[in-house]
Write a protein that holds these residues in place. Structure first.
Motif, mmCIF file in Angstrom:
data_model
loop_
_atom_site.group_PDB
_atom_site.id
_atom_site.type_symbol
_atom_site.label_atom_id
_atom_site.label_comp_id
_atom_site.label_asym_id
_atom_site.label_seq_id
_atom_site.Cartn_x
_atom_site.Cartn_y
_atom_site.Cartn_z
ATOM 1 N N ARG A 280 79.597 93.299 -39.896
ATOM 2 C CA ARG A 280 79.619 94.335 -38.857
ATOM 3 C C ARG A 280 80.569 93.958 -37.728
ATOM 4 O O ARG A 280 81.375 94.778 -37.283
ATOM 5 C CB ARG A 280 78.199 94.530 -38.312
ATOM 6 N N GLN A 281 80.494 92.723 -37.290
ATOM 7 C CA GLN A 281 81.379 92.279 -36.215
ATOM 8 C C GLN A 281 82.830 92.203 -36.688
ATOM 9 O O GLN A 281 83.752 92.525 -35.940
ATOM 10 C CB GLN A 281 80.910 90.925 -35.687
ATOM 11 N N PHE A 282 83.008 91.765 -37.933
ATOM 12 C CA PHE A 282 84.357 91.699 -38.511
ATOM 13 C C PHE A 282 85.002 93.090 -38.517
ATOM 14 O O PHE A 282 86.161 93.254 -38.124
ATOM 15 C CB PHE A 282 84.267 91.144 -39.932
ATOM 16 N N ASN A 283 84.255 94.086 -38.964
ATOM 17 C CA ASN A 283 84.792 95.448 -39.041
ATOM 18 C C ASN A 283 85.180 95.990 -37.674
ATOM 19 O O ASN A 283 86.137 96.760 -37.552
ATOM 20 C CB ASN A 283 83.782 96.373 -39.718
ATOM 21 N N ALA A 284 84.438 95.614 -36.644
ATOM 22 C CA ALA A 284 84.771 96.066 -35.294
ATOM 23 C C ALA A 284 86.109 95.498 -34.831
ATOM 24 O O ALA A 284 86.865 96.161 -34.121
ATOM 25 C CB ALA A 284 83.663 95.661 -34.315
#
Length: 229
Positions: free
Chosen positions: A76-80
């Motif tokens: 999730r953080q990577f995608n952001a």
């Protein structure tokens, strides 16, 4: 400000001076400028490489800093961080919109608001830096993407003009209207004052370009009275 001065300002902001300036120019050249011309040098190949460079650096940073996070949270953080919107916001923050070489059919406003063009160019610039100076050359630009991604995760970072348009649509208002109230200053350091109207709400703001002033005005209107999308 001349293009040469803007290119120098961009390099100052990312903390790196290109040895091969053709890499920088290619990163800023959209395929539309070639108008279908075979062999035209544009930034798509660089964007492909830059996407991988950004992904690697983001994954490595997250892995190191969040030792107990599960795969889903890391993803999730990577995608952001690697999202096109996040890259576009980071590109705007360093003035890439004003430097893009695009088809003459694109207006400056259209380029400034196009997340796809700017996001791809940001990744292309990542690749250009990697090829010109290796990982150390990319670090400053990566930090911009990282910081923008952290803000986005906190819900504090998005395109204010898009946010304002969504807010107006949800309330049945016509699209926001932007009007230039003032334009002064020398050509190398202009100042714009923009008024935006959405429904019965009005706000004004200023900026060093028409696009920046419009975004600031939209942000001001969103904050006015605690408006939220």
């Amino acid at each position: 400000m001349t293009r040469e001065a803007r290119l120098q300002a961009l390099q100052d902001k990312i903390g790196y001076q290109f040895v091969d300036r053709s890499l920088l120019e290619r990163a800023l050249t959209h395929k539309s400028r070639g108008d279908g011309q075979k062999g035209f040098a544009h930034n798509e190949r660089l964007e492909w490489l830059g996407d991988r460079v950004l992904g690697l650096m983001a994954a490595e940073r997250l892995f190191e800093r969040h030792g107990r996070a599960e795969e889903g949270e890391l993803t999730r953080q990577f995608n952001a961080i690697v999202s096109g919107r996040n890259c576009a916001e980071a590109a705007r923050s360093i003035g890439m919109a004003e430097l893009m070489v695009v088809s003459r059919g694109f207006s400056a406003d259209a380029v400034a608001e196009n997340d796809s063009i700017l996001g791809d160019a940001f990744e292309a610039l990542m690749a250009a830096l990697w090829l010109d100076g290796g990982r150390p050359a990319v670090q400053g630009l990566f930090e911009l993407a990282w910081q923008a991604g952290q803000q986005d995760e906190a819900g504090q970072h998005r395109n204010p003009k898009s946010a304002l348009q969504e807010w107006a649509q949800k309330r049945g208002f016509p699209p926001p209207v932007y009007q230039v109230l003032e334009r002064d200053g020398p050509d190398h350091a202009p100042r714009f004052v923009i008024e935006v109207t959405a429904g019965n709400h009005v706000a004004t703001a200023e900026g060093s370009s028409k696009q920046n002033a419009e975004r600031a005005a939209a942000q001001a209107l969103l904050k006015q009275g605690g408006l939220r999308v």
